[in-house]
Design a protein around this motif. Sequence first.
Motif, PDB file in Angstrom:
ATOM      1  N   PRO A 278       0.842  -1.201   0.000  1.00  0.00           N
ATOM      2  CA  PRO A 278       0.000   0.000   0.000  1.00  0.00           C
ATOM      3  C   PRO A 278       0.876   1.250   0.000  1.00  0.00           C
ATOM      4  N   THR A 279       0.368   2.305  -0.614  1.00  0.00           N
ATOM      5  CA  THR A 279       1.170   3.516  -0.767  1.00  0.00           C
ATOM      6  C   THR A 279       0.747   4.644   0.156  1.00  0.00           C
ATOM      7  N   ASP A 280      -0.408   4.524   0.827  1.00  0.00           N
ATOM      8  CA  ASP A 280      -0.875   5.622   1.665  1.00  0.00           C
ATOM      9  C   ASP A 280      -1.915   5.091   2.655  1.00  0.00           C
ATOM     10  N   ILE A 281      -2.128   5.816   3.740  1.00  0.00           N
ATOM     11  CA  ILE A 281      -3.180   5.504   4.705  1.00  0.00           C
ATOM     12  C   ILE A 281      -3.937   6.803   4.982  1.00  0.00           C
ATOM     13  N   ASN A 282      -5.259   6.703   5.057  1.00  0.00           N
ATOM     14  CA  ASN A 282      -6.109   7.879   5.270  1.00  0.00           C
ATOM     15  C   ASN A 282      -7.084   7.610   6.413  1.00  0.00           C
ATOM     16  N   ILE A 283      -7.583   8.685   7.012  1.00  0.00           N
ATOM     17  CA  ILE A 283      -8.630   8.601   8.034  1.00  0.00           C
ATOM     18  C   ILE A 283      -9.709   9.616   7.654  1.00  0.00           C
ATOM     19  N   THR A 284     -10.970   9.208   7.787  1.00  0.00           N
ATOM     20  CA  THR A 284     -12.067  10.072   7.342  1.00  0.00           C
ATOM     21  C   THR A 284     -12.246  11.294   8.230  1.00  0.00           C
ATOM     22  N   SER A 285     -11.922  11.181   9.516  1.00  0.00           N
ATOM     23  CA  SER A 285     -12.046  12.307  10.439  1.00  0.00           C
ATOM     24  C   SER A 285     -10.902  12.208  11.434  1.00  0.00           C
ATOM     25  N   SER A 286     -10.408  13.342  11.870  1.00  0.00           N
ATOM     26  CA  SER A 286      -9.294  13.290  12.816  1.00  0.00           C
ATOM     27  C   SER A 286      -9.639  14.010  14.125  1.00  0.00           C
ATOM     28  N   THR A 287     -10.913  14.271  14.329  1.00  0.00           N
ATOM     29  CA  THR A 287     -11.323  14.944  15.568  1.00  0.00           C
ATOM     30  C   THR A 287     -12.479  14.188  16.204  1.00  0.00           C
ATOM     31  N   VAL A 288     -12.609  14.382  17.524  1.00  0.00           N
ATOM     32  CA  VAL A 288     -13.727  13.810  18.261  1.00  0.00           C
ATOM     33  C   VAL A 288     -14.153  14.859  19.292  1.00  0.00           C
ATOM     34  N   ASP A 289     -15.442  14.969  19.507  1.00  0.00           N
ATOM     35  CA  ASP A 289     -15.929  15.929  20.504  1.00  0.00           C
ATOM     36  C   ASP A 289     -15.447  15.508  21.888  1.00  0.00           C
ATOM     37  N   GLU A 290     -15.131  16.507  22.692  1.00  0.00           N
ATOM     38  CA  GLU A 290     -14.675  16.198  24.048  1.00  0.00           C
ATOM     39  C   GLU A 290     -15.811  15.579  24.864  1.00  0.00           C
ATOM     40  N   GLY A 291     -15.413  14.832  25.835  1.00  0.00           N
ATOM     41  CA  GLY A 291     -16.380  14.217  26.736  1.00  0.00           C
ATOM     42  C   GLY A 291     -17.009  12.940  26.188  1.00  0.00           C
ATOM     43  N   GLN A 292     -16.566  12.444  25.059  1.00  0.00           N
ATOM     44  CA  GLN A 292     -17.125  11.214  24.495  1.00  0.00           C
ATOM     45  C   GLN A 292     -16.588  10.016  25.286  1.00  0.00           C
ATOM     46  N   PRO A 293     -17.394   8.978  25.420  1.00  0.00           N
ATOM     47  CA  PRO A 293     -16.947   7.802  26.173  1.00  0.00           C
ATOM     48  C   PRO A 293     -15.807   7.078  25.445  1.00  0.00           C
ATOM     49  N   SER A 294     -15.052   6.325  26.226  1.00  0.00           N
ATOM     50  CA  SER A 294     -13.976   5.521  25.679  1.00  0.00           C
ATOM     51  C   SER A 294     -14.548   4.568  24.630  1.00  0.00           C
ATOM     52  N   GLY A 295     -13.841   4.415  23.516  1.00  0.00           N
ATOM     53  CA  GLY A 295     -14.284   3.509  22.455  1.00  0.00           C
ATOM     54  C   GLY A 295     -15.083   4.215  21.377  1.00  0.00           C
ATOM     55  N   THR A 296     -15.303   5.516  21.509  1.00  0.00           N
ATOM     56  CA  THR A 296     -16.035   6.261  20.483  1.00  0.00           C
ATOM     57  C   THR A 296     -15.195   6.294  19.210  1.00  0.00           C
ATOM     58  N   ALA A 297     -15.854   6.024  18.094  1.00  0.00           N
ATOM     59  CA  ALA A 297     -15.155   6.048  16.808  1.00  0.00           C
ATOM     60  C   ALA A 297     -14.767   7.468  16.450  1.00  0.00           C
ATOM     61  N   VAL A 298     -13.518   7.629  16.048  1.00  0.00           N
ATOM     62  CA  VAL A 298     -13.020   8.934  15.619  1.00  0.00           C
ATOM     63  C   VAL A 298     -13.169   9.051  14.105  1.00  0.00           C
ATOM     64  N   GLY A 299     -12.855   7.990  13.403  1.00  0.00           N
ATOM     65  CA  GLY A 299     -12.922   7.990  11.942  1.00  0.00           C
ATOM     66  C   GLY A 299     -12.686   6.593  11.418  1.00  0.00           C
ATOM     67  N   THR A 300     -12.684   6.482  10.102  1.00  0.00           N
ATOM     68  CA  THR A 300     -12.461   5.200   9.438  1.00  0.00           C
ATOM     69  C   THR A 300     -11.161   5.276   8.650  1.00  0.00           C
ATOM     70  N   PHE A 301     -10.324   4.252   8.841  1.00  0.00           N
ATOM     71  CA  PHE A 301      -9.066   4.182   8.105  1.00  0.00           C
ATOM     72  C   PHE A 301      -9.286   3.547   6.739  1.00  0.00           C
ATOM     73  N   SER A 302      -8.510   3.983   5.770  1.00  0.00           N
ATOM     74  CA  SER A 302      -8.476   3.347   4.450  1.00  0.00           C
ATOM     75  C   SER A 302      -7.042   3.445   3.930  1.00  0.00           C
ATOM     76  N   THR A 303      -6.705   2.561   2.997  1.00  0.00           N
ATOM     77  CA  THR A 303      -5.362   2.577   2.404  1.00  0.00           C
ATOM     78  C   THR A 303      -5.474   2.687   0.877  1.00  0.00           C
ATOM     79  N   SER A 304      -4.415   3.166   0.309  1.00  0.00           N
ATOM     80  CA  SER A 304      -4.302   3.191  -1.160  1.00  0.00           C
ATOM     81  C   SER A 304      -3.398   2.031  -1.548  1.00  0.00           C
ATOM     82  N   ASP A 305      -3.933   1.083  -2.314  1.00  0.00           N
ATOM     83  CA  ASP A 305      -3.180  -0.099  -2.700  1.00  0.00           C
ATOM     84  C   ASP A 305      -3.244  -0.239  -4.213  1.00  0.00           C
ATOM     85  N   PRO A 306      -2.113  -0.187  -4.896  1.00  0.00           N
ATOM     86  CA  PRO A 306      -2.130  -0.276  -6.354  1.00  0.00           C
ATOM     87  C   PRO A 306      -2.652  -1.603  -6.896  1.00  0.00           C
TER      88      PRO A 306
END
Length: 161
Positions: A131-159
């Motif tokens: 794979p040539t790259d890794i991406n995340i859909t979001s890089s922020t999370v609102d404060e006060g969210q419980p542990s385990g809250t999803a921040v974003g989704t990872f994806s990779t670029s694979d030729p």
Amino acid sequence: MINSKRVQRILTAAIVFLCWSIVSFAAAPTDINLTPSSVDENQSINTTVGTLTTVDPDGDTDFIYTLVPGTGDTDNGSFNISGDQLRTSEVFNYEAQTTYSIRVKSKSISVPTDSVEVVLTVNITNVNESPTDINITSSTVDEGQPSGTAVGTFSTSDPDI
């Protein structure tokens, strides 16, 4: 008495007939083989694909190989020949094209009028590319969210995909 001019004419005619007979019975080559006939993708220019050999009923072993125009020459520009070696003229990408068609001529060195032209297929072999790259859909999370809250989704670029 022997007429030397007559003897010379007879010998010349015999030599001409003998030479004509030898040339007229020479059989042309019948096929060209490429071994191996595949190359890995992403190889550098002038990578050897394989060795060209000619099938010849007379047992000739010395031939000149060239890429020639005609039916099946679609990808001649992607290759070059050095001696009896078929080599790459570009870097191939399996994901873009998996087979290439070339037209090759084999001409006998000893009897230059004897030749054969064939269409050969070169296969490109897939190589697992990292794979040539890794991406995340979001890089922020609102404060006060419980542990385990999803921040974003990872994806990779694979030729390869």
